[in-house]
Design a protein around this motif. Structure first.
Motif, PDB file in Angstrom:
ATOM      1  N   UNK A  65       1.845  -0.870  -1.989  1.00 62.88           N
ATOM      2  CA  UNK A  65       1.710  -0.249  -0.666  1.00 62.88           C
ATOM      3  C   UNK A  65       1.648   1.269  -0.803  1.00 62.88           C
ATOM      4  N   UNK A  66       2.450   1.826  -1.703  1.00 61.69           N
ATOM      5  CA  UNK A  66       2.381   3.270  -1.932  1.00 61.69           C
ATOM      6  C   UNK A  66       1.002   3.657  -2.472  1.00 61.69           C
ATOM      7  N   UNK A  89     -10.804  -2.868  -3.282  1.00 65.64           N
ATOM      8  CA  UNK A  89      -9.552  -2.828  -4.036  1.00 65.64           C
ATOM      9  C   UNK A  89      -8.345  -2.820  -3.123  1.00 65.64           C
ATOM     10  N   UNK A  90      -8.416  -2.038  -2.042  1.00 66.79           N
ATOM     11  CA  UNK A  90      -7.329  -2.004  -1.064  1.00 66.79           C
ATOM     12  C   UNK A  90      -7.133  -3.388  -0.448  1.00 66.79           C
ATOM     13  N   UNK A  91      -8.230  -4.041  -0.113  1.00 66.85           N
ATOM     14  CA  UNK A  91      -8.136  -5.386   0.475  1.00 66.85           C
ATOM     15  C   UNK A  91      -7.487  -6.363  -0.503  1.00 66.85           C
ATOM     16  N   UNK A  95      -3.994  -8.390   0.111  1.00 63.97           N
ATOM     17  CA  UNK A  95      -3.928  -9.850  -0.027  1.00 63.97           C
ATOM     18  C   UNK A  95      -2.857 -10.236  -1.047  1.00 63.97           C
ATOM     19  N   UNK A  96      -2.783  -9.498  -2.134  1.00 63.76           N
ATOM     20  CA  UNK A  96      -1.776  -9.777  -3.152  1.00 63.76           C
ATOM     21  C   UNK A  96      -0.359  -9.594  -2.645  1.00 63.76           C
ATOM     22  N   UNK A 100       2.579 -12.422  -2.173  1.00 60.20           N
ATOM     23  CA  UNK A 100       3.951 -12.341  -2.669  1.00 60.20           C
ATOM     24  C   UNK A 100       4.943 -12.647  -1.555  1.00 60.20           C
ATOM     25  N   UNK A 101       4.710 -12.050  -0.399  1.00 56.89           N
ATOM     26  CA  UNK A 101       5.624 -12.259   0.728  1.00 56.89           C
ATOM     27  C   UNK A 101       5.604 -13.720   1.185  1.00 56.89           C
TER      28      UNK A 101
END
Length: 106
Positions: A65-66, A89-91, A95-96, A100-101
């Motif tokens: 996120x950072x 890449x941001x997308x 998604x990754x 995880x969440x």
């Protein structure tokens, strides 16, 4: 409370990157101090968040996120490019992190 700690850690990690870019190899004392101080604060709040997060998931969320925040702010504040590849890449990062969440790792 763990999400608040993680959010604060993310904000200060973004501040680390911005300050470090302005410190010019630590030749500017004010920006150098800002880099080191924000790095310490980011690490402190990350350590509080990791009391309840799995270390792998918490660290991955923090850095991801950072990283996205740094890329976006680089484009907004410093006129850096946001190409289709960067947006992709941001997308993928988002998604990754969502994966995880949703896996219950955090």
């Amino acid at each position: 409370m763990n999400w608040l700690f993680l959010a604060v850690a993310i904000v200060f990690e973004i501040a680390v990157a911005i300050s470090a870019s302005r410190a010019h190899g630590f030749t500017r004392p004010g920006w150098t101090a800002a880099t080191l101080l924000s790095g310490g604060i980011a690490t402190y709040f990350l350590s509080l968040a990791l009391l309840t997060f799995d270390v792998g998931a918490g660290y991955a969320i923090w850095t991801s996120v950072a990283g996205v925040g740094i890329v976006v702010l680089g484009a907004v504040l410093f006129g850096q490019s946001l190409s289709r590849h960067k947006l992709l890449g941001i997308a993928v990062v988002i998604i990754g992190v969502a994966g995880l969440q949703l896996s219950g790792a955090a």
